[in-house]
Design an enzyme around this catalytic site. Structure first.
Site, PDB file in Angstrom:
ATOM      1  N   ASP A   1     -22.083  90.044 -53.867  1.00  0.00           N
ATOM      2  CA  ASP A   1     -22.704  90.566 -55.087  1.00  0.00           C
ATOM      3  C   ASP A   1     -24.099  91.094 -54.759  1.00  0.00           C
ATOM      4  OD1 ASP A   1     -21.014  88.029 -56.761  1.00  0.00           O
ATOM      5  OD2 ASP A   1     -20.844  90.147 -57.306  1.00  0.00           O
TER       6      ASP A   1
ATOM      7  N   ASP B   1     -13.943  89.913 -62.777  1.00  0.00           N
ATOM      8  CA  ASP B   1     -15.051  89.190 -62.152  1.00  0.00           C
ATOM      9  C   ASP B   1     -15.933  88.599 -63.242  1.00  0.00           C
ATOM     10  OD1 ASP B   1     -17.757  90.277 -59.899  1.00  0.00           O
ATOM     11  OD2 ASP B   1     -17.353  88.369 -60.894  1.00  0.00           O
TER      12      ASP B   1
HETATM   13  C1  DX5 Z   1     -21.996  88.551 -61.932  1.00  0.00           C
HETATM   14  C2  DX5 Z   1     -21.323  88.128 -60.655  1.00  0.00           C
HETATM   15  C3  DX5 Z   1     -20.463  86.894 -60.920  1.00  0.00           C
HETATM   16  C4  DX5 Z   1     -19.858  86.312 -59.701  1.00  0.00           C
HETATM   17  C5  DX5 Z   1     -18.768  85.327 -60.078  1.00  0.00           C
HETATM   18  O1  DX5 Z   1     -22.828  89.616 -61.674  1.00  0.00           O
HETATM   19  O2  DX5 Z   1     -20.515  89.200 -60.166  1.00  0.00           O
HETATM   20  O3  DX5 Z   1     -19.445  87.263 -61.830  1.00  0.00           O
HETATM   21  O4  DX5 Z   1     -19.371  87.311 -58.894  1.00  0.00           O
HETATM   22  O5  DX5 Z   1     -19.414  84.291 -60.695  1.00  0.00           O
HETATM   23  P1  DX5 Z   1     -18.620  83.135 -61.486  1.00  0.00           P
HETATM   24  O6  DX5 Z   1     -17.224  83.043 -60.914  1.00  0.00           O
HETATM   25  O7  DX5 Z   1     -19.433  81.905 -61.216  1.00  0.00           O
HETATM   26  O8  DX5 Z   1     -18.603  83.561 -62.899  1.00  0.00           O
END
Ligand code: DX5
Length: 231
Positions: free
Chosen positions: A36, A176
C-alpha cells in the site's frame, strides 16, 4: 469458477523485519503480496516507495502488486515496475489521462489495474475495461488498515463483475478493506475473486496460514453459491 486469490496487505507487518514478514506470508500460501503506497496527499497517510519494495523483492517469489494511493502516479510507475511489482494499481481519481496511464503500464511489461474509491461510480472506468487485467473496488476509504468493511459496496462489486464479464478476456475483480472471515463471503458472492486482507490476517489466532486458508475456503464456497444462483 474463477481463481480465488488471497493477497495480504503488508500494512500491519513489522517493517523492521519486512523481508522476514514477506517470507512468512509466502509460507502461509498467499497468492501475491500487496504494498500500500501512500503519499500523504491523495490519502492522509504516508508509507513507503519503490526502494523499500525492491529491498524485499529477492526474498520471495510470489508476485507483488503496488496499490498506488498517490497523486500524479505516472512519473513513479516505472520505478515500481523496476522494483519488481508485476501488477500496478492506480486510482482513477488520480489519473487525468487514465487510458494513457494504463497503456503505459502494459508497455512496461506490468499488469494494469485501476481502483475505485467507495464514492466513485463504476462508470468512471467503463471506457478502459479493455485495457485492464484487474479492477479494484475499495471497501473502505483508503489510507489506513483496520477499518470497517463498507457493505453497501456489494451492489457495486456485482455490477463491476457484470461489466468485466463483457470484456473479451478475464479480468480479476479485487476488493480491499475490512476483508475478514466475517465479510469475505459477501464480497466474493458479489463477484470479487481477489481478496486483500491486512489486519484480519495478522490478527487471526491461528496464524497467517490458517487465516489464508480460511479466507480462500470461504471465498470459494461463496463463489459456488454465486454460480448456483445464476444457473
Ligand atoms: C487502505 C488499505 C487497507 C489495507 C487492508 O488504504 O488499502 O485496506 O490494504 O487493510 P485491512 O484488511 O486491515 O482493512
Amino acid at each position: 469458477m474463477p481463481p480465488i486469490r488471497i493477497a495480504p496487505s503488508v500494512l500491519p507487518a513489522d517493517f523492521a523485519r519486512l523481508g522476514d514478514e514477506c517470507a512468512a506470508l509466502e509460507r502461509a500460501g498467499v497468492d501475491r503480496i500487496q504494498f500500500d503506497v501512500m503519499d500523504g496527499r491523495f490519502v492522509p497517510n504516508l508509507t513507503f516507495g519503490p526502494d523499500v519494495i525492491a529491498s524485499v523483492r529477492s526474498v520471495v517469489s510470489v508476485p507483488f502488486e503496488a496499490h498506488l494511493m498517490i497523486e500524479e502516479p505516472d512519473h513513479l510507475i516505472p520505478r515500481f515496475v523496476e522494483a519488481g511489482c508485476q501488477i500496478i494499481i492506480v486510482h482513477v481519481e488520480t489519473c487525468t489521462h487514465l487510458h494513457r496511464t494504463l497503456a503505459s503500464i502494459r508497455d512496461l511489461g506490468a499488469a494494469p489495474a485501476v481502483a475505485l474509491n467507495p464514492h466513485t461510480p463504476l462508470e468512471m472506468v467503463a471506457s478502459v475495461v479493455d485495457l485492464l487485467d484487474m479492477l479494484l473496488v475499495m471497501t473502505v476509504n483508503p489510507g489506513f488498515g483496520g477499518q470497517a468493511y463498507i457493505t453497501t459496496m456489494e451492489p457495486k462489486i456485482d455490477a463491476a463483475r457484470r461489466l468485466l464479464d463483457r470484456a473479451d478476456h478475464w479480468i480479476d475483480l479485487e476488493v480491499d478493506g475490512g476483508i475478514s472471515a466475517a465479510t469475505v463471503e459477501g464480497a466474493a458472492e458479489a463477484g470479487a475473486n481477489v481478496l486483500i486482507s491486512g489486519s484480519a490476517l495478522y490478527r487471526h489466532p491461528g496464524g497467517l496460514g490458517e487465516a489464508t486458508g480460511e479466507l480462500r475456503k470461504l471465498a470459494s464456497q461463496a463463489w459456488q453459491r454465486r454460480i448456483a444462483a445464476q444457473s
